[in-house]
Design a protein around this motif. Structure first.
Motif, PDB file in Angstrom:
ATOM      1  N   ASN A 184       5.559   0.828  -3.276  1.00  0.00           N
ATOM      2  CA  ASN A 184       5.835  -0.561  -3.677  1.00  0.00           C
ATOM      3  C   ASN A 184       6.849  -1.207  -2.743  1.00  0.00           C
ATOM      4  OD1 ASN A 184       4.079  -0.625  -5.806  1.00  0.00           O
ATOM      5  ND2 ASN A 184       5.608   0.006  -7.335  1.00  0.00           N
ATOM      6  N   LEU A 185       7.857  -0.410  -2.337  1.00  0.00           N
ATOM      7  CA  LEU A 185       8.853  -0.931  -1.404  1.00  0.00           C
ATOM      8  C   LEU A 185       8.215  -1.246  -0.057  1.00  0.00           C
ATOM      9  CD1 LEU A 185      11.846  -1.536  -0.787  1.00  0.00           C
ATOM     10  CD2 LEU A 185      12.100   0.862  -0.089  1.00  0.00           C
ATOM     11  N   ARG A 187       5.079  -1.911   0.444  1.00  0.00           N
ATOM     12  CA  ARG A 187       4.191  -3.063   0.283  1.00  0.00           C
ATOM     13  C   ARG A 187       4.974  -4.373   0.264  1.00  0.00           C
ATOM     14  NH1 ARG A 187       0.130  -2.251  -4.456  1.00  0.00           N
ATOM     15  NH2 ARG A 187       2.082  -2.373  -5.639  1.00  0.00           N
ATOM     16  N   GLU A 188       6.163  -4.363  -0.354  1.00  0.00           N
ATOM     17  CA  GLU A 188       6.991  -5.567  -0.407  1.00  0.00           C
ATOM     18  C   GLU A 188       7.498  -5.940   0.980  1.00  0.00           C
ATOM     19  OE1 GLU A 188       8.890  -8.838  -2.043  1.00  0.00           O
ATOM     20  OE2 GLU A 188       7.346  -7.517  -2.851  1.00  0.00           O
ATOM     21  N   ASN A 190       5.988  -5.158   3.741  1.00  0.00           N
ATOM     22  CA  ASN A 190       4.798  -5.648   4.459  1.00  0.00           C
ATOM     23  C   ASN A 190       4.490  -7.095   4.086  1.00  0.00           C
ATOM     24  OD1 ASN A 190       1.551  -5.946   4.304  1.00  0.00           O
ATOM     25  ND2 ASN A 190       2.130  -4.694   6.074  1.00  0.00           N
ATOM     26  N   ARG A 191       4.639  -7.402   2.789  1.00  0.00           N
ATOM     27  CA  ARG A 191       4.341  -8.768   2.334  1.00  0.00           C
ATOM     28  C   ARG A 191       5.292  -9.770   2.976  1.00  0.00           C
ATOM     29  NH1 ARG A 191       6.032 -12.393  -1.087  1.00  0.00           N
ATOM     30  NH2 ARG A 191       7.778 -11.091  -1.791  1.00  0.00           N
ATOM     31  N   LYS A 192       6.586  -9.414   3.028  1.00  0.00           N
ATOM     32  CA  LYS A 192       7.569 -10.317   3.639  1.00  0.00           C
ATOM     33  C   LYS A 192       7.336 -10.455   5.143  1.00  0.00           C
ATOM     34  CE  LYS A 192      11.289  -9.667   0.272  1.00  0.00           C
ATOM     35  NZ  LYS A 192      12.654  -9.153   0.041  1.00  0.00           N
ATOM     36  N   GLN A 195       4.509 -12.757   5.668  1.00  0.00           N
ATOM     37  CA  GLN A 195       4.896 -14.144   5.414  1.00  0.00           C
ATOM     38  C   GLN A 195       5.608 -14.734   6.634  1.00  0.00           C
ATOM     39  OE1 GLN A 195       3.889 -15.867   2.845  1.00  0.00           O
ATOM     40  NE2 GLN A 195       4.889 -17.706   3.654  1.00  0.00           N
TER      41      GLN A 195
END
Length: 491
Positions: A184-185, A187-188, A190-192, A195
């Motif tokens: 989850n960390l 993935r977060e 990666n998401r940032k 962005q």
């Protein structure tokens, strides 16, 4: 006075106020074409009548036939331009064909029906372009996601583990939870990162970056053309090309900049978003309801009454007229997109009719062109207006071209008058080619300037403001105009 009975339940459907009136159509044509009021009025009425027809009841709609037009006048007076601008105003499919291409002696020309097939192709391209604009914004977002996937692939999600009640599995569950937390960390993060990358893409800061993209390999042998004595061979060629295009294409990897990749991917996404069945259906409807076919040089297939009495090429000319007749009259033409009815296609024919006359056409074809308009030869005043008034006036074109060389080109009013006078004089003494004479005269007048200006700008031997006056026009063109034999070759 009695009126004929209207069909029962006739619904009165009014034309939208946004639609152009005949007066407004003429005003729009005046922006590009000088004079020829009668011709403009006739085509404006024809265009408005098509709109009126589409608003009457279905019972009468099929009965209202278009009033086809023959425009008579010398070359270069605006016949083709009127038809082309009319099609743009109507946003209608438009095709221009030369009648003479169907009648070469000793050579079997194209099938007459090919003009309708070309019109359908034009209509499909037009509707596809319209639909592309509608989905372009959505396609841009999809392209952005695909570019991000290439630059920074997303982390695959991990499902939450099932909690098992027994103590033996408790350690495993706890371990799995730690893995889930790490994922989850990750993935977060990666998401940032995506962005931030998205913002950089939108700001245009990564357009020059090279990426590797998988593209379809289009072989050079993809184009296929079949030659034969019949027009059907053209259809066979189209079918074969469709079969070839339906085969799976090889893919290969290519390095390109993000700017190039964006264009390529946008085309792919737009094609996926467009419903081609709906495009074809709309395109066929446009052809049948609002298509315009401009048949130029129709006088070339009219045999003069003083001719050879039906011998030699005259037989070919009459044959082409008889081939044209069913298309203009209204028939069903097979295309690769389906059958198209030509009953309500507007046909505009034109010709100089120097030798032949409209009455030399076969009577059946004459009857299918009930509206006849004569376009007048251009005068000196017309030439002056052509040089100055239209939005695409020649002088404006030359000024715009020389502006790219940092030169401000100016013509005095007397110089423009002298150019117009020269054009009118040469047309009278040599050959009347209408407004096209202005192209020849301006090319000769500005030849030395257009040739040497890049070096003169570099060397600083020319003023940034170039002014052409009437003395320069007379000095440059006077000798040529005075010598009639020389005019024939140069002007």
């Amino acid at each position: 006075m009695t009126q004929p009975d209207e069909p029962q339940g006739f619904p009165v459907k009014l034309i939208d106020k946004e639609q152009l009136t005949p007066t407004q159509i003429v005003e729009q044509l005046d922006k590009y074409i000088i004079g020829q009021k009668e011709a403009k009025k006739s085509v404006a009425i024809a265009l408005r009548n098509r709109l009126r027809r589409q608003n009457v009841s279905e019972e009468l709609r099929d009965e209202i036939m278009p009033n086809n037009i023959i425009m008579i006048g010398p070359t270069g007076v605006g016949k083709t331009e009127i038809a082309r601008r009319l099609a743009k105003l109507a946003k209608a499919p438009f095709i221009k064909v030369e009648a003479s291409k169907f009648t070469e002696v000793g050579y079997v020309g194209r099938d007459v029906e090919s003009m309708i097939r070309d019109l359908v192709e034009q209509s499909v391209a037009m509707v596809r372009s319209e639909k592309s604009e509608e989905v372009r914004e959505k396609a841009a977002l999809l392209v952005e996601e695909r570019l991000l996937d290439i630059l920074l692939p997303p982390v695959s999600g991990l499902e939450e583990p099932e909690h098992v009640g027994d103590e033996e599995n408790a350690v495993v569950v706890e371990g799995d939870a730690e893995v889930v937390g790490e994922k989850n960390l990750e993935r977060e993060i990666n998401r940032k990162s995506r962005q931030k990358m998205r913002e950089r893409l939108r700001d245009g800061r990564m357009e020059d970056r090279q990426i590797e993209l998988e593209v379809s390999s289009d072989g050079q042998g993809g184009m296929m053309q079949i030659f034969g004595p019949l027009g059907q061979m053209e259809e066979i060629g189209n079918i074969m090309q469709d079969l070839m295009s339906g085969m799976p294409k090889k893919r290969k990897k290519r390095r390109m900049t993000i700017a190039e990749a964006r264009k390529y991917l946008e085309q792919e996404e737009v094609q996926k978003l467009i419903d081609m069945d709906a495009v074809v259906k709309e395109a066929l409807r446009k052809v049948e309801d609002s298509g315009i076919v401009f048949i130029d040089e129709i006088d070339k297939i009219a045999a003069p009454t003083t001719g050879a009495g039906g011998k030699g090429p005259d037989v070919s000319r009459e044959g082409v007229q008889r081939d044209l007749l069913p298309i203009v009259e209204g028939s069903a033409v097979s295309t690769k997109y389906g059958v198209v009815k030509t009953d309500h296609v507007l046909f505009i024919a034109s010709g100089a009719f120097h030798v032949a006359r409209p009455s030399d056409l076969i009577p059946e074809l004459q009857g299918r062109f009930p509206i006849r308009v004569e376009l007048k030869s251009l005068t000196e005043d017309d030439f002056y207006l052509i040089l100055t008034k239209p939005r695409n006036a020649l002088i404006k074109q030359y000024r715009a071209m020389l502006k790219t060389e940092q030169i401000d080109l100016e013509f005095t009013d007397e110089a423009i008058r002298e150019i117009a006078r020269t054009a009118a004089k040469v047309n009278e003494t040599v050959e009347n080619i209408g407004a096209r004479r202005l192209h020849t005269i301006l090319t000769n007048l500005l030849e030395e300037l257009m040739f040497g200006i890049p070096e003169m700008v570099t060397d600083g031997t020319i003023d940034r403001n170039v002014v052409i006056d009437d003395n320069q026009v007379r000095e440059k063109l006077g000798k040529v105009v005075a010598d009639r034999d020389l005019s024939q070759y140069i002007l």
